[in-house]
Design a protein around this motif. Structure first.
Motif, mmCIF file in Angstrom:
data_model
loop_
_atom_site.group_PDB
_atom_site.id
_atom_site.type_symbol
_atom_site.label_atom_id
_atom_site.label_comp_id
_atom_site.label_asym_id
_atom_site.label_seq_id
_atom_site.Cartn_x
_atom_site.Cartn_y
_atom_site.Cartn_z
ATOM 1 N N ALA A 244 36.192 47.403 41.284
ATOM 2 C CA ALA A 244 37.035 48.204 40.392
ATOM 3 C C ALA A 244 37.501 47.421 39.179
ATOM 4 N N ASN A 245 37.612 46.093 39.297
ATOM 5 C CA ASN A 245 38.086 45.315 38.147
ATOM 6 C C ASN A 245 37.069 45.301 37.020
ATOM 7 N N VAL A 246 35.804 45.578 37.318
ATOM 8 C CA VAL A 246 34.754 45.652 36.296
ATOM 9 C C VAL A 246 34.530 47.098 35.858
ATOM 10 N N GLU A 247 34.550 48.032 36.803
ATOM 11 C CA GLU A 247 34.272 49.425 36.452
ATOM 12 C C GLU A 247 35.416 50.071 35.670
ATOM 13 N N GLN A 248 36.642 49.728 36.022
ATOM 14 C CA GLN A 248 37.822 50.242 35.307
ATOM 15 C C GLN A 248 38.719 49.059 34.928
ATOM 16 N N PRO A 249 38.252 48.200 34.020
ATOM 17 C CA PRO A 249 38.995 46.963 33.747
ATOM 18 C C PRO A 249 40.377 47.190 33.148
ATOM 19 N N GLU A 250 40.509 48.182 32.274
ATOM 20 C CA GLU A 250 41.815 48.410 31.649
ATOM 21 C C GLU A 250 42.838 48.883 32.679
ATOM 22 N N VAL A 251 42.440 49.827 33.528
ATOM 23 C CA VAL A 251 43.361 50.361 34.540
ATOM 24 C C VAL A 251 43.695 49.280 35.564
ATOM 25 N N PHE A 252 42.677 48.580 36.032
ATOM 26 C CA PHE A 252 42.887 47.527 37.016
ATOM 27 C C PHE A 252 43.831 46.463 36.458
ATOM 28 N N THR A 253 43.557 46.016 35.234
ATOM 29 C CA THR A 253 44.380 44.959 34.642
ATOM 30 C C THR A 253 45.802 45.434 34.399
ATOM 31 N N HIS A 254 45.961 46.677 34.013
ATOM 32 C CA HIS A 254 47.305 47.229 33.797
ATOM 33 C C HIS A 254 48.139 47.142 35.070
ATOM 34 N N HIS A 255 47.585 47.613 36.183
ATOM 35 C CA HIS A 255 48.342 47.580 37.446
ATOM 36 C C HIS A 255 48.565 46.143 37.914
ATOM 37 N N LEU A 256 47.544 45.318 37.771
ATOM 38 C CA LEU A 256 47.661 43.922 38.194
ATOM 39 C C LEU A 256 48.739 43.200 37.398
ATOM 40 N N LEU A 257 48.683 43.319 36.083
ATOM 41 C CA LEU A 257 49.635 42.599 35.236
ATOM 42 C C LEU A 257 51.054 43.127 35.413
ATOM 43 N N ASP A 258 51.209 44.447 35.523
ATOM 44 C CA ASP A 258 52.537 45.010 35.759
ATOM 45 C C ASP A 258 53.152 44.446 37.037
ATOM 46 N N PHE A 259 52.348 44.383 38.092
ATOM 47 C CA PHE A 259 52.836 43.865 39.368
ATOM 48 C C PHE A 259 53.206 42.391 39.262
#
Length: 281
Positions: A244-259
């Motif tokens: 998922a970090n490659v297929e939806q990088p913006e969404v994945f990174t958003h949730h990861l960084l927020d957390f």
């Protein structure tokens, strides 16, 4: 850098501000540390980021014998010790998430927070034939080639595969570059994975993420993990399969960084001290 810990040579990269909180990234089976490329620009703005190759992958060696999940967790624990990292936010995807669970269970003193993406806590007997088929394919003498296309099909949705040929070529190259013996050894470790009953021992703040279309580590497995860990948070990423970090990088990174920024704001700030011996390379 190339670090030698107890006879295991580990390839690692440590990037970002030297005084920032530490985030450790652990990749999937049949990949290497470059898998985290889509997240790096955002993470290094705020964190000291450690990426490493799991044993038998990328630039890390594969000792004789078949490891178990405890061995894979001990590898990163020893690397953290070598680098003088006493606490870290740990982020793992697939195999990396399994390593993260084991590390948080066996050595909670290292874990400030935990992100478990597209992963499971156990494989049952019903999965044994699947793992054996992958091991057999890697033993044909053709390297990882027989596994490339089946892996791509599991890892990404069909629309993403069709419309992102450059990304697919990049991922194919990672799979092909995996040493078969490293792949086989880690398959044996994952085949025996059985951590579900120990998950309540994890007390670190935890984010569980999973692609809605992930056929390999499905939403039900992620929900089980999130339910077993006190105060864990579950995020389902739409239009994504296993990586998922490659297929939806913006969404994945958003949730990861927020957390991660939320944990830093609460004072959970992984720490690093100067290593007693300078890293090699």
């Amino acid at each position: 850098m190339q670090v030698d810990v107890d006879g295991l040579s580990i390839k690692a990269l440590l990037e970002g501000p030297e005084t920032a909180p530490v985030v450790t990234l652990s990749h999937s089976l049949a990949a290497h540390l470059d898998m985290w490329r889509p997240q790096m620009a955002a993470l290094v703005e705020h964190f000291r980021v450690l990426r490493y190759d799991v044993r038998g992958h990328g630039g890390s060696s594969m000792p004789a014998g078949m490891p178990d999940i405890a061995d894979l967790a001990d590898d990163i624990r020893r690397l953290l010790d070598y680098l003088g990292i006493s606490r870290t936010h740990f982020v793992g995807l697939s195999m990396g998430g399994m390593i993260g669970q084991q590390l948080a269970i066996a050595h909670p003193e290292y874990i400030e927070s935990l992100v478990l993406a597209d992963t499971l806590s156990a494989y049952g007997e019903e999965h044994r034939a699947m793992w054996q088929a992958r091991i057999d394919a890697a033993m044909t003498g053709a390297g990882m080639e027989p596994l490339v296309e089946p892996t791509i099909q599991r890892w990404f949705t069909e629309p993403f595969r069709r419309t992102n040929p450059a990304a697919m070529d990049w991922i194919r190259s990672m799979i092909r570059a995996t040493p078969p013996q490293g792949f086989i050894g880690c398959c044996h470790a994952l085949m025996a994975l059985n951590l579900t009953d120990q998950l309540p021992a994890i007390t670190a703040p935890t984010l569980v993420m999973v692609g809605r279309q992930d056929p390999t580590t499905p939403v039900a497995g992620a929900a089980l993990i999130a339910a077993a860990i006190s105060h864990a948070r579950l995020v389902i990423i739409e239009d994504a399969a296993h990586i998922a970090n490659v297929e939806q990088p913006e969404v994945f990174t958003h949730h990861l960084l927020d957390f991660l920024l939320e944990q830093r704001g609460r004072g959970n700030i992984g720490s690093i001290k100067p290593p007693s011996v300078a890293p090699e390379g």
